[in-house]
Design a protein around this motif. Structure first.
Motif: not given
Length: 314
Positions: A51-71
């Motif tokens: 979560g130190l950088l923002s995405l320009d495309g796509g999605e990353i999840t950890l344990d089902g949580y989105s780095t963009a939506k649930n940092p």
């Protein structure tokens, strides 16, 4: 079960694509070694996950949580051991770990318990009252780890944790990685040291120019690359005629002359056709002094997949 998922992840810096449509799953309970030269996109990938950088495309999840939506939920489950030391030199070792523990919301007796646990785990308990400005490089690295694990994260990211330290501290850190994994943490481990990744990783990913070139176990990657064992032949000398006859043998897929007395070969069905090579030596009056079989390693694997060595450009 996938703990971490990268789905079409993209990160750009102006016209440069640092991470190029990355798709990857990291399974819960594994040690995932991430290899790549400088500029391959490893650190950017890690910073996106943390979560130190923002995405320009796509999605990353950890344990089902989105780095963009649930940092915040992602950060609670994550421990980051950065390449650059993230400790305060004027605080004691215990104060450093306590500071980061409070950031994760630990309080009271649980906070004290976890701080002491982290210090003991990293071998720093007897230095708890000392300030890291007096520590060796290896001790600072271990304190860096203690500050990242006291909340018992599901995922620990270790970005070049052994850079610039002595062999004893390096071994301590590698053993710590295996212990943390045995205690239930999933590990992402990046390094420029092939032997480290080979020693601890259950699975390996190779990045180059922002892309994931390949991933799998070492054995799977070697099979994908079609690498074979190499034969190192040593005589008192090799005549030009003998070397040329060996080089042109129809079952030789790789030939390299190393000094006057050594040849490096890759033979198809090496056991069967090795007799041919021995016959050629005998025909030219040469005696084999030493024969060594060399299994494919990560260095040769990386070279075959990227066209350069891991430390190119480092």
């Amino acid at each position: 079960m996938a703990l971490v998922e990268f789905k079409g992840v993209v990160k750009r810096y102006e016209t440069n694509i640092s991470v190029n449509h990355l798709n990857l799953e990291i399974t819960q309970g594994e040690i995932f070694g991430l290899l790549g030269p400088n500029g391959a996109g490893k650190s950017t990938t890690i910073h996106l996950l943390a979560g130190l950088l923002s995405l320009d495309g796509g999605e990353i999840t950890l344990d089902g949580y989105s780095t963009a939506k649930n940092p915040l939920e992602v950060k609670r489950r994550l421990g980051l051991v950065p390449q650059e030391l993230a400790i305060y030199p004027l605080l004691t070792a215990r104060e450093n770990v306590t500071f980061f523990a409070r950031l994760y919301g630990l309080k009271g007796s649980l906070l004290k318990e976890r701080v002491e646990e982290a210090l003991e785990f990293t071998g720093l308990q007897k230095y708890a009252k000392d300030k890291p400005q007096s520590f060796s490089g290896g001790m600072k690295r271990r304190l860096n780890i203690a500050c990242s694990i006291m909340h018992r994260p599901k995922l620990i990211i270790m970005d070049e944790p052994t850079v610039g330290i002595d062999p004893q501290s390096r071994n301590h850190i590698l053993e710590s990685v295996k212990k943390l994994n045995a205690m239930g943490s999933t590990i992402i481990y990046t390094s420029h040291y092939m032997e480290e990744v080979e020693a601890i990783s259950t699975r390996i990913g190779i990045m180059d120019q922002g892309k994931l070139v390949a991933h799998g176990t070492k054995e799977e990657l070697i099979q994908q690359a079609g690498l074979k064992e190499r034969l190192m032949l040593e005589c008192n000398r090799f005549t030009e005629e003998a070397a040329e006859e060996i080089r042109t043998h129809p079952r030789i897929t790789f030939f390299q002359r190393r000094e006057d007395s050594k040849l490096e070969l890759v033979l198809q069905e090496s056991q069967t056709y090795l007799q041919d090579i021995l016959f050629i030596l005998s025909k030219h009056g040469l005696a084999l002094q030493k024969l060594t079989r060399v299994e494919p390693d990560l260095e040769s694997l990386f070279l075959s997949m990227t066209g350069h060595t891991l430390r190119d450009g480092v």
